[in-house]
Scaffold this motif. Structure first.
Motif, PDB file in Angstrom:
ATOM      1  N   SER A 121      -0.942  42.495 -10.364  1.00 32.26           N
ATOM      2  CA  SER A 121      -0.038  42.881  -9.279  1.00 32.26           C
ATOM      3  C   SER A 121       1.052  41.834  -9.160  1.00 32.26           C
ATOM      4  O   SER A 121       0.987  40.793  -9.809  1.00 32.26           O
ATOM      5  CB  SER A 121      -0.792  42.999  -7.959  1.00 32.26           C
ATOM      6  OG  SER A 121      -1.209  41.716  -7.539  1.00 32.26           O
ATOM      7  N   ARG A 125       3.710  44.272  -4.191  1.00 33.49           N
ATOM      8  CA  ARG A 125       2.452  44.848  -3.709  1.00 33.49           C
ATOM      9  C   ARG A 125       2.438  45.031  -2.199  1.00 33.49           C
ATOM     10  O   ARG A 125       1.721  45.885  -1.685  1.00 33.49           O
ATOM     11  CB  ARG A 125       1.241  44.018  -4.162  1.00 33.49           C
ATOM     12  CG  ARG A 125       1.212  42.613  -3.622  1.00 33.49           C
ATOM     13  CD  ARG A 125      -0.004  41.853  -4.120  1.00 33.49           C
ATOM     14  NE  ARG A 125      -1.231  42.281  -3.444  1.00 33.49           N
ATOM     15  CZ  ARG A 125      -2.453  42.008  -3.876  1.00 33.49           C
ATOM     16  NH1 ARG A 125      -2.632  41.324  -4.985  1.00 33.49           N
ATOM     17  NH2 ARG A 125      -3.504  42.403  -3.202  1.00 33.49           N
ATOM     18  N   TYR A 126       3.246  44.243  -1.494  1.00 35.30           N
ATOM     19  CA  TYR A 126       3.297  44.420  -0.038  1.00 35.30           C
ATOM     20  C   TYR A 126       3.812  45.816   0.309  1.00 35.30           C
ATOM     21  O   TYR A 126       3.289  46.475   1.208  1.00 35.30           O
ATOM     22  CB  TYR A 126       4.186  43.341   0.585  1.00 35.30           C
ATOM     23  CG  TYR A 126       4.251  43.401   2.096  1.00 35.30           C
ATOM     24  CD1 TYR A 126       3.124  43.704   2.853  1.00 35.30           C
ATOM     25  CD2 TYR A 126       5.444  43.144   2.763  1.00 35.30           C
ATOM     26  CE1 TYR A 126       3.196  43.754   4.239  1.00 35.30           C
ATOM     27  CE2 TYR A 126       5.522  43.186   4.142  1.00 35.30           C
ATOM     28  CZ  TYR A 126       4.395  43.497   4.880  1.00 35.30           C
ATOM     29  OH  TYR A 126       4.471  43.546   6.241  1.00 35.30           O
ATOM     30  N   ARG A 132      -5.049  50.297  -7.812  1.00 37.04           N
ATOM     31  CA  ARG A 132      -6.056  51.236  -7.301  1.00 37.04           C
ATOM     32  C   ARG A 132      -5.394  52.402  -6.567  1.00 37.04           C
ATOM     33  O   ARG A 132      -5.964  53.480  -6.454  1.00 37.04           O
ATOM     34  CB  ARG A 132      -7.065  50.509  -6.391  1.00 37.04           C
ATOM     35  CG  ARG A 132      -6.706  50.442  -4.936  1.00 37.04           C
ATOM     36  CD  ARG A 132      -7.481  49.391  -4.185  1.00 37.04           C
ATOM     37  NE  ARG A 132      -8.832  49.777  -3.788  1.00 37.04           N
ATOM     38  CZ  ARG A 132      -9.149  50.389  -2.647  1.00 37.04           C
ATOM     39  NH1 ARG A 132      -8.207  50.722  -1.788  1.00 37.04           N
ATOM     40  NH2 ARG A 132     -10.403  50.644  -2.363  1.00 37.04           N
ATOM     41  N   ASP A 133      -4.165  52.194  -6.099  1.00 33.43           N
ATOM     42  CA  ASP A 133      -3.459  53.257  -5.392  1.00 33.43           C
ATOM     43  C   ASP A 133      -2.734  54.214  -6.346  1.00 33.43           C
ATOM     44  O   ASP A 133      -2.184  55.218  -5.900  1.00 33.43           O
ATOM     45  CB  ASP A 133      -2.444  52.642  -4.416  1.00 33.43           C
ATOM     46  CG  ASP A 133      -3.112  51.704  -3.414  1.00 33.43           C
ATOM     47  OD1 ASP A 133      -4.110  52.119  -2.809  1.00 33.43           O
ATOM     48  OD2 ASP A 133      -2.644  50.557  -3.254  1.00 33.43           O
ATOM     49  N   LYS A 165     -11.501  53.799  -9.449  1.00 34.43           N
ATOM     50  CA  LYS A 165     -11.470  52.560  -8.663  1.00 34.43           C
ATOM     51  C   LYS A 165     -12.414  51.524  -9.274  1.00 34.43           C
ATOM     52  O   LYS A 165     -12.098  50.345  -9.332  1.00 34.43           O
ATOM     53  CB  LYS A 165     -11.900  52.831  -7.213  1.00 34.43           C
ATOM     54  CG  LYS A 165     -11.080  53.856  -6.478  1.00 34.43           C
ATOM     55  CD  LYS A 165      -9.796  53.290  -5.921  1.00 34.43           C
ATOM     56  CE  LYS A 165      -9.043  54.322  -5.100  1.00 34.43           C
ATOM     57  NZ  LYS A 165      -8.590  55.511  -5.849  1.00 34.43           N
ATOM     58  N   GLY A 169      -9.762  46.788 -12.428  1.00 37.65           N
ATOM     59  CA  GLY A 169     -10.175  45.426 -12.084  1.00 37.65           C
ATOM     60  C   GLY A 169     -11.557  45.059 -12.599  1.00 37.65           C
ATOM     61  O   GLY A 169     -12.112  44.040 -12.193  1.00 37.65           O
ATOM     62  N   SER A 170     -12.123  45.868 -13.514  1.00 34.51           N
ATOM     63  CA  SER A 170     -13.483  45.584 -13.994  1.00 34.51           C
ATOM     64  C   SER A 170     -13.473  44.713 -15.252  1.00 34.51           C
ATOM     65  O   SER A 170     -14.523  44.448 -15.827  1.00 34.51           O
ATOM     66  CB  SER A 170     -14.228  46.889 -14.268  1.00 34.51           C
ATOM     67  OG  SER A 170     -13.617  47.576 -15.341  1.00 34.51           O
ATOM     68  N   LYS A 303      -5.698  30.959  -7.925  1.00 34.78           N
ATOM     69  CA  LYS A 303      -5.311  32.062  -7.056  1.00 34.78           C
ATOM     70  C   LYS A 303      -6.227  32.072  -5.839  1.00 34.78           C
ATOM     71  O   LYS A 303      -7.442  32.186  -5.978  1.00 34.78           O
ATOM     72  CB  LYS A 303      -5.449  33.389  -7.806  1.00 34.78           C
ATOM     73  CG  LYS A 303      -5.186  34.615  -6.954  1.00 34.78           C
ATOM     74  CD  LYS A 303      -5.529  35.883  -7.729  1.00 34.78           C
ATOM     75  CE  LYS A 303      -5.243  37.119  -6.888  1.00 34.78           C
ATOM     76  NZ  LYS A 303      -5.705  38.341  -7.562  1.00 34.78           N
ATOM     77  N   SER A 305      -7.255  33.662  -1.958  1.00 31.72           N
ATOM     78  CA  SER A 305      -7.130  34.760  -0.996  1.00 31.72           C
ATOM     79  C   SER A 305      -7.399  34.220   0.393  1.00 31.72           C
ATOM     80  O   SER A 305      -8.481  33.684   0.648  1.00 31.72           O
ATOM     81  CB  SER A 305      -8.164  35.852  -1.286  1.00 31.72           C
ATOM     82  OG  SER A 305      -7.888  36.513  -2.477  1.00 31.72           O
ATOM     83  N   ALA A 330       2.522  38.229   2.856  1.00 32.50           N
ATOM     84  CA  ALA A 330       1.996  39.280   3.731  1.00 32.50           C
ATOM     85  C   ALA A 330       0.665  39.832   3.233  1.00 32.50           C
ATOM     86  O   ALA A 330       0.004  40.577   3.937  1.00 32.50           O
ATOM     87  CB  ALA A 330       3.014  40.409   3.862  1.00 32.50           C
ATOM     88  N   ASN A 331       0.296  39.480   2.005  1.00 28.30           N
ATOM     89  CA  ASN A 331      -0.993  39.912   1.470  1.00 28.30           C
ATOM     90  C   ASN A 331      -2.032  38.796   1.473  1.00 28.30           C
ATOM     91  O   ASN A 331      -3.195  39.020   1.136  1.00 28.30           O
ATOM     92  CB  ASN A 331      -0.830  40.421   0.034  1.00 28.30           C
ATOM     93  CG  ASN A 331       0.106  41.600  -0.049  1.00 28.30           C
ATOM     94  OD1 ASN A 331       1.299  41.438  -0.276  1.00 28.30           O
ATOM     95  ND2 ASN A 331      -0.412  42.784   0.198  1.00 28.30           N
ATOM     96  N   ILE A 333      -2.129  36.229  -0.559  1.00 27.27           N
ATOM     97  CA  ILE A 333      -2.452  35.790  -1.916  1.00 27.27           C
ATOM     98  C   ILE A 333      -1.566  34.582  -2.259  1.00 27.27           C
ATOM     99  O   ILE A 333      -0.336  34.683  -2.201  1.00 27.27           O
ATOM    100  CB  ILE A 333      -2.183  36.920  -2.941  1.00 27.27           C
ATOM    101  CG1 ILE A 333      -2.933  38.194  -2.553  1.00 27.27           C
ATOM    102  CG2 ILE A 333      -2.528  36.457  -4.353  1.00 27.27           C
ATOM    103  CD1 ILE A 333      -4.433  38.119  -2.668  1.00 27.27           C
ATOM    104  N   ILE A 361     -10.003  31.663  -7.187  1.00 30.09           N
ATOM    105  CA  ILE A 361     -10.453  31.768  -8.569  1.00 30.09           C
ATOM    106  C   ILE A 361      -9.475  31.018  -9.474  1.00 30.09           C
ATOM    107  O   ILE A 361      -8.332  30.762  -9.083  1.00 30.09           O
ATOM    108  CB  ILE A 361     -10.597  33.235  -9.041  1.00 30.09           C
ATOM    109  CG1 ILE A 361      -9.247  33.953  -9.020  1.00 30.09           C
ATOM    110  CG2 ILE A 361     -11.615  33.989  -8.191  1.00 30.09           C
ATOM    111  CD1 ILE A 361      -9.260  35.297  -9.749  1.00 30.09           C
TER     112      ILE A 361
END
Lengths: 408, 482
Positions: A121, A125-126, A132-133, A165, A169-170, A303, A305, A330-331, A333, A361
């Protein structure tokens, strides 16, 4: 065409490049029969993510599966093979004034399957969310080399479990993604990016102001001095002289964008020095902001969160030791980038400090450091359930063993 | 394999439940249980042995553990507005009604999330945060009754999904009690938690993974302004072409709803909005967002509609007019009672550009089976909701309605779509799953379920077909709105 490769310092691994799903299925069946590991590779831009492979095996390049299967532009969906290069996908979509609104660095190398596996991303992304969307249908090959699919080709569909979903990200640990259907968005008619240069003590009040702004930004990226220098230098623009720079992005129709630029000046003009770039003049800054995610020369990237309300405090505390900090504010991250002057000891210490107030991470570091650094961090409360899902999907653990969270 | 309590064990089961949640939170008498024998899908009915109303996660843990010990199935239930039989207690057992877990636990505006218990009614959350200019984006037409726990289970949609997405796009995390009593939290208020997106597969799992006891949901700022337009068309084709062109022009309206002539008659009789009764179709077209950009979008929409032979394009000039227009739309199903004693609503999806084709097909099916079919639906998503009108006292009509419904859904699949856009599979559409998915696809779904619900004691025989568990449908029974 290379026939061997290294993955995160592990190797050499022989690499095969199937050109059909049937060929790929055969590769999986052979691997499954011998319980050898398979390491799927897209454009290779994210191979530093995760822990190094744990078992000998074979790399599988997805570079032979790049077809566009179906592009009904008026339905605003596209179905493509997973190995397609993002640049090619982007150009194809743009011809119909459409796009996948996900920011991808190194778009001329990264593949769709790769960015989905890594859940890539960027700054937009904000405004637009994450992959996933947008992944509405997916096909993959399972541990027996059989194709399975989930979702479909329509934008609204609740039939069956949403395995799209699960695979997003897997990190390629549940199967090899072969084909994807994406929901698309129109290209924006107009864009703008505004830089706000400010002192450290103003960062939180500006962020709080923007949270309540009448405008609706699609990007709120916060850069410390070093990160700002890199972003502006790469865009060949003069670097704002300030401890912090906030980049506020807008997209939409022309009336809405121009009103928002003027409104932002009214709202925060007294708190920071503003500079607006509209239309094509905004492009270099956008590009450079996206490419910042993946700069050559970055030795260590962390990174974190945090909650959006904690970004300013976290950022101010983290602004030391030669780090280039960039936050999708705003996220919540926050990324820290260090170049060659980073050391393992300092990395370990920084990681420990960051984890006191965030989930952090390691997204990039020299492979040998990973013997010492805990790349994924302490397992969360649902780690055992993730292992359970992995065990059901890939009981022999042939897909990317050892590379993901919780020992998966 | 689990089985229902027998007449001998049912009282013991009820006692066990009373010990966990207290006597006032258990229903076990046949007259009380009758209320819980079905949801909005009324073809199949079966009473649970016991209904429990837990008030905490701990109680739910104790309930599912007791079910495990006694070998009885359980099924979670929200408000029971599901249209696909998602809360049908197949095999009896314990129904876990979540309507007494209805607290909004936290609202955090700065970080844009709320934490809610599963029994919170969808509209309560929106009303709660409205004074601060926020709302919960998924807005199914049943939003005044349905619970957010139910929305999470079925991945609910609504009229605004084209622009704002469905429930899963607004759920950040879930607390789930698994069938063995373990509690997990997936996701949460922070973005990008490392690991699999378990939240993403729990949403829409129709209660087959466990009982969601808490959810972290995204709250969304209200649009600053709206422009609501009503396009009047001579034909359905002109209306659907308009939809494709609007979106092709790069405009994503907040909502695009199509009403055909039959539904217009019912709605007009009920609400007196002033819909033209001789029109082929009307389109409600609403753009929302910043006031600054909306006139530009609205003007282009008018231009596109006119180019596609719109007889006229009206504008809702006041908020009162806009609300009446939306009331007419959201309560269209209530108005259908004026057309026939019974009706059955379907939920299919086609690629948006196939709308003219599927609507022509629906007309032909109506003629073939001699059944009147009205249409009111989320056109922007290609999500159709044909309403089949009939009289349920006439067995032959009922048979024809079922035949027509199946043909319509089969055609949705043939056109590249799906048999459900927002209502779910439940028990109603379980027989369509092998038509939509290959044995391999279904096998992977079974593998996924077995990670959460290995003994299939939670919501058994839902969503995924099981050998030998086929429901013979002889009555048509979907009454509620979508």
């Amino acid at each position: 065409m290379p026939t061997t490769t290294h993955i995160d310092g592990f190797g050499p691994l022989s690499m095969t490049t199937p050109t059909t799903t049937a060929e790929l299925a055969q590769v999986i069946r052979v691997a499954a029969a011998g319980s050898t590991a398979l390491y799927p590779v897209g454009g290779g831009t994210k191979l530093s993510l995760g822990t190094p492979p744990t078992r000998p095996g074979q790399a599988v390049s997805m570079g032979g599966l790049t077809r566009i299967i179906d592009f009904p532009a008026r339905d605003m969906t596209v179905t493509v093979e997973a190995g397609i290069i993002i640049r090619e996908l982007r150009d194809t979509l743009a011809r119909e004034k459409l796009r996948l609104p996900i920011d991808v660095a190194h778009a001329d190398r990264a593949t769709l399957g790769g960015i989905i596996a890594a859940n890539t991303s960027g700054p937009r992304r904000y405004g637009f969310g994450t992959l996933r969307d947008y992944v509405i249908g997916i096909s993959a090959l399972n541990d027996e080399g059989n194709e399975f699919k989930a979702g479909g080709r329509v934008v609204k569909n609740v039939a069956g479990y949403d395995i799209c979903k699960l695979l997003t990200g897997s990190l390629g640990t549940l199967g090899i993604i072969t084909q994807v259907t994406l929901k698309l968005r129109p290209l924006a008619e107009e864009q703008a990016i505004i830089s706000l240069a400010c002192d450290a003590d103003k960062v939180e009040s500006i962020l709080a102001n923007l949270h309540g702004s009448r405008t609706r930004p699609i990007c709120l990226d916060l850069l410390n001095r070093l990160a700002a220098r890199r972003v502006f230098d790469q865009a060949h623009l003069p670097v704002p002289d300030a401890a912090w720079v906030l980049l506020v992005g807008y997209e939409g129709n022309a009336d809405a964008v121009s009103w928002q630029v003027q409104q932002l000046v009214k709202e925060v003009g007294i708190l920071a020095k503003l500079e607006a770039r509209v239309d094509f003049t905004a492009q270099p800054l956008w590009d450079s902001l996206v490419e910042f995610a993946h700069r050559p020369g970055d030795e260590l990237v962390l990174k974190a969160s945090v909650l959006p309300s904690a970004v300013a405090t976290f950022g101010l505390n983290a602004d030391r030791d030669g780090v280039a900090l960039r936050a999708h504010a705003a996220n919540g991250i926050v990324y820290g980038h260090w170049t060659a002057d980073a050391s393992l000891d300092r990395a370990a210490e920084t990681l420990k400090r960051w984890r006191e107030s965030s989930g952090t991470i390691v997204t990039r570091c020299p492979s040998e450091w990973k013997k010492t650094l805990d790349v994924w961090g302490p397992p969360r409360n649902d780690a055992w359930l993730m292992r359970e899902v992995k065990a059901k999907f890939d009981p022999k653990s042939i897909f990317n063993p050892g590379r993901f969270v919780a020992g998966i | 394999m689990t089985s229902a309590a027998t007449t001998a064990t049912a009282p013991k089961l009820a006692d066990r439940m009373r010990a966990i949640v207290g006597p006032t939170n258990v229903l076990a008498s046949p007259s009380d249980l009758v209320v819980y024998e079905c949801d909005g899908f009324t073809i199949e009915k079966n009473k649970p042995d016991v209904v429990v109303f837990p008030t905490s996660t701990e109680q739910i843990v104790a309930i599912v553990k007791a079910c495990g010990e006694l070998g009885v199935p359980f099924v979670p239930r929200g408000a029971g507005t599901s249209l696909a039989g998602g809360c049908l207690p197949i095999g009896g057992g314990v129904m876990i009604a979540l309507t007494r877990m209805k607290r909004i636990l936290e609202v955090n505006y700065r970080d844009r999330y709320a934490i809610i218990e599963p029994g919170v009614v969808n509209l309560w959350l929106t009303n709660h945060i409205k004074p601060n200019g926020y709302h919960f984006a998924p807005d199914p037409s049943s939003q005044g009754a349905c619970t957010i726990g139910g929305n999470v289970a079925t991945n609910s949609g609504g009229p605004h999904t084209l622009k704002y997405g469905v429930t899963v796009n607004h759920v950040l995390g879930v607390e789930l009690v698994l069938p063995d009593g373990r509690v997990v939290q997936t996701g949460g208020p922070h973005e990008d938690n490392p690991g699999y997106d378990l939240t993403g597969v729990i949403v829409g799992s129709e209660g087959t993974f466990g009982v969601a006891t808490k959810a972290w949901v995204r709250i969304t700022r209200n649009p600053e302004a709206y422009r609501t337009l009503l396009g009047v068309f001579e034909s359905v084709d002109d209306a659907t072409n308009t939809i494709s062109e609007i979106i092709g022009a790069g405009i994503i309206p907040g909502a695009l709803e199509l009403l055909d002539s039959l539904i217009l008659q019912a709605v007009e009789a009920a609400f007196r909005f002033g819909f033209p009764l001789d029109a082929g179709a009307v389109l409600i077209m609403e753009v929302d967002g910043l006031d600054a950009g909306l006139d530009q979008d609205a003007e282009r929409i008018v231009e596109i509609a006119k180019r596609n032979n719109a007889r006229e394009v009206r504008r809702a000039n006041t908020e009162a007019e806009r609300l009446l227009l939306w009331k007419s739309r959201k309560q269209a199903f209530g108005a259908v009672g004026r057309l026939a004693p019974s009706y059955c609503t379907q939920d299919g999806v086609v690629p948006r550009t196939k709308l003219p084709e599927i609507l022509r097909f629906i007309r032909a099916v109506g003629t073939k089976y001699n059944i009147r079919i009205a249409n009111v639906f989320h056109a922007g998503d290609g999500n159709i909701h044909p309403i089949l009108l009939f009289d349920e006292r006439d067995a032959d009509q009922v048979k024809r309605v079922l035949g027509a419904s199946h043909e319509i859904l089969d055609e949705c699949i043939r056109l590249g779509g799906s048999v459900t856009g927002e209502h779910g599979i439940g028990v109603e559409k379980i027989d369509f799953m092998p038509k939509l998915f290959s044995p391999e696809d279904l096998a992977m779904m079974v593998r996924l379920r077995s990670a959460f619900n290995p003994e299939n004691r939670c919501s058994p025989q839902k969503m995924l077909p099981t050998a030998g568990a086929c429901i013979e449908q002889s009555k048509a029974g979907r009454h509620a709105a979508m």
